[in-house]
Scaffold this motif. Sequence first.
Motif, mmCIF file in Angstrom:
data_model
loop_
_atom_site.group_PDB
_atom_site.id
_atom_site.type_symbol
_atom_site.label_atom_id
_atom_site.label_comp_id
_atom_site.label_asym_id
_atom_site.label_seq_id
_atom_site.Cartn_x
_atom_site.Cartn_y
_atom_site.Cartn_z
ATOM 1 N N LYS A 15 6.348 -14.580 -31.662
ATOM 2 C CA LYS A 15 7.119 -15.392 -30.723
ATOM 3 C C LYS A 15 6.529 -15.359 -29.318
ATOM 4 C CE LYS A 15 11.514 -14.835 -33.104
ATOM 5 N NZ LYS A 15 12.896 -14.361 -33.000
ATOM 6 N N GLY A 16 5.407 -14.655 -29.144
ATOM 7 C CA GLY A 16 4.764 -14.569 -27.840
ATOM 8 C C GLY A 16 5.302 -13.468 -26.957
ATOM 9 N N GLY A 17 6.039 -12.547 -27.517
ATOM 10 C CA GLY A 17 6.617 -11.449 -26.742
ATOM 11 C C GLY A 17 6.005 -10.117 -27.117
ATOM 12 N N PHE A 18 6.693 -9.071 -26.762
ATOM 13 C CA PHE A 18 6.235 -7.730 -27.106
ATOM 14 C C PHE A 18 7.417 -6.783 -27.160
ATOM 15 C CE2 PHE A 18 6.295 -7.943 -22.556
ATOM 16 C CZ PHE A 18 6.758 -6.706 -22.150
ATOM 17 N N VAL A 19 7.208 -5.647 -27.775
ATOM 18 C CA VAL A 19 8.219 -4.590 -27.844
ATOM 19 C C VAL A 19 7.829 -3.543 -26.805
ATOM 20 C CG1 VAL A 19 9.198 -2.780 -29.310
ATOM 21 C CG2 VAL A 19 8.668 -5.007 -30.277
ATOM 22 N N ASN A 20 8.823 -3.020 -26.113
ATOM 23 C CA ASN A 20 8.570 -2.008 -25.091
ATOM 24 C C ASN A 20 7.723 -0.878 -25.665
ATOM 25 O OD1 ASN A 20 8.692 0.054 -23.186
ATOM 26 N ND2 ASN A 20 10.799 -0.400 -22.635
ATOM 27 N N PRO A 21 6.554 -0.597 -25.067
ATOM 28 C CA PRO A 21 5.661 0.448 -25.593
ATOM 29 C C PRO A 21 6.280 1.841 -25.577
ATOM 30 C CG PRO A 21 4.624 -0.762 -23.774
ATOM 31 C CD PRO A 21 5.992 -1.293 -23.933
ATOM 32 N N LEU A 22 7.268 2.065 -24.711
ATOM 33 C CA LEU A 22 7.903 3.387 -24.667
ATOM 34 C C LEU A 22 8.621 3.713 -25.973
ATOM 35 C CD1 LEU A 22 9.348 3.406 -21.060
ATOM 36 C CD2 LEU A 22 7.330 4.603 -21.905
ATOM 37 N N LEU A 23 9.016 2.686 -26.714
ATOM 38 C CA LEU A 23 9.710 2.928 -27.977
ATOM 39 C C LEU A 23 8.794 3.571 -29.012
ATOM 40 C CD1 LEU A 23 11.838 -0.319 -28.304
ATOM 41 C CD2 LEU A 23 12.601 1.944 -27.626
ATOM 42 N N PHE A 24 7.478 3.402 -28.851
ATOM 43 C CA PHE A 24 6.550 3.960 -29.816
ATOM 44 C C PHE A 24 6.241 5.432 -29.554
ATOM 45 C CE2 PHE A 24 5.888 -0.545 -30.386
ATOM 46 C CZ PHE A 24 5.807 -0.642 -31.759
ATOM 47 N N LEU A 25 6.656 5.917 -28.393
ATOM 48 C CA LEU A 25 6.515 7.343 -28.122
ATOM 49 C C LEU A 25 7.613 8.070 -28.884
ATOM 50 C CD1 LEU A 25 5.906 7.165 -24.286
ATOM 51 C CD2 LEU A 25 4.204 7.393 -26.088
ATOM 52 N N GLU A 26 7.668 9.360 -28.751
ATOM 53 C CA GLU A 26 8.732 10.104 -29.418
ATOM 54 C C GLU A 26 10.069 9.579 -28.932
ATOM 55 O OE1 GLU A 26 8.510 14.004 -30.337
ATOM 56 O OE2 GLU A 26 6.343 14.070 -30.468
ATOM 57 N N ARG A 27 11.059 9.663 -29.769
ATOM 58 C CA ARG A 27 12.377 9.156 -29.386
ATOM 59 C C ARG A 27 12.864 9.836 -28.128
ATOM 60 N NH1 ARG A 27 16.077 7.962 -34.634
ATOM 61 N NH2 ARG A 27 14.551 6.727 -35.734
ATOM 62 N N ILE A 28 13.408 9.035 -27.251
ATOM 63 C CA ILE A 28 13.911 9.556 -25.989
ATOM 64 C C ILE A 28 15.282 10.187 -26.242
ATOM 65 C CG2 ILE A 28 14.656 8.917 -23.666
ATOM 66 C CD1 ILE A 28 12.657 6.590 -23.848
ATOM 67 N N ALA A 29 15.430 11.405 -25.761
ATOM 68 C CA ALA A 29 16.709 12.099 -25.950
ATOM 69 C C ALA A 29 17.789 11.427 -25.131
ATOM 70 C CB ALA A 29 16.558 13.558 -25.546
ATOM 71 N N ARG A 30 18.954 11.362 -25.689
ATOM 72 C CA ARG A 30 20.078 10.780 -24.967
ATOM 73 C C ARG A 30 20.688 11.811 -24.047
ATOM 74 N NH1 ARG A 30 23.137 7.393 -29.686
ATOM 75 N NH2 ARG A 30 21.453 5.919 -30.022
ATOM 76 N N ILE A 31 21.110 11.360 -22.906
ATOM 77 C CA ILE A 31 21.761 12.240 -21.943
ATOM 78 C C ILE A 31 23.259 12.073 -22.129
ATOM 79 C CG2 ILE A 31 22.105 12.728 -19.499
ATOM 80 C CD1 ILE A 31 19.345 11.549 -19.002
ATOM 81 N N SER A 32 23.946 13.175 -22.287
ATOM 82 C CA SER A 32 25.380 13.093 -22.520
ATOM 83 C C SER A 32 26.106 12.598 -21.272
ATOM 84 C CB SER A 32 25.935 14.456 -22.921
ATOM 85 O OG SER A 32 25.969 15.312 -21.808
ATOM 86 N N SER A 33 27.242 11.996 -21.499
ATOM 87 C CA SER A 33 28.026 11.489 -20.373
ATOM 88 C C SER A 33 28.506 12.649 -19.493
ATOM 89 C CB SER A 33 29.205 10.659 -20.866
ATOM 90 O OG SER A 33 30.038 11.422 -21.703
#
Length: 63
Positions: A15-33
């Motif tokens: 479609k002429g776009g791209f996926v954020n390259p950061l997603l291909f790194l290790e999964r980013i840990a979620r920060i709790s509320s």
Amino acid sequence: YTKSLEKRQERAKNKGGFVNPLLFLERIARISSYTIRAVQNAIITGKPLADLMCALMARLVPG
């Protein structure tokens, strides 16, 4: 997860776009509320960093 990202990237490329390259790194840990609120409150009240870290460490759950 990786296969899913590769499929998303292929569709985006078609479609002429791209996926954020950061997603291909290790999964980013979620920060709790709780952590976010604790940091916000520490900034607002001027709480020392050492006190904030002690409070967050007390809430750590062993992995």
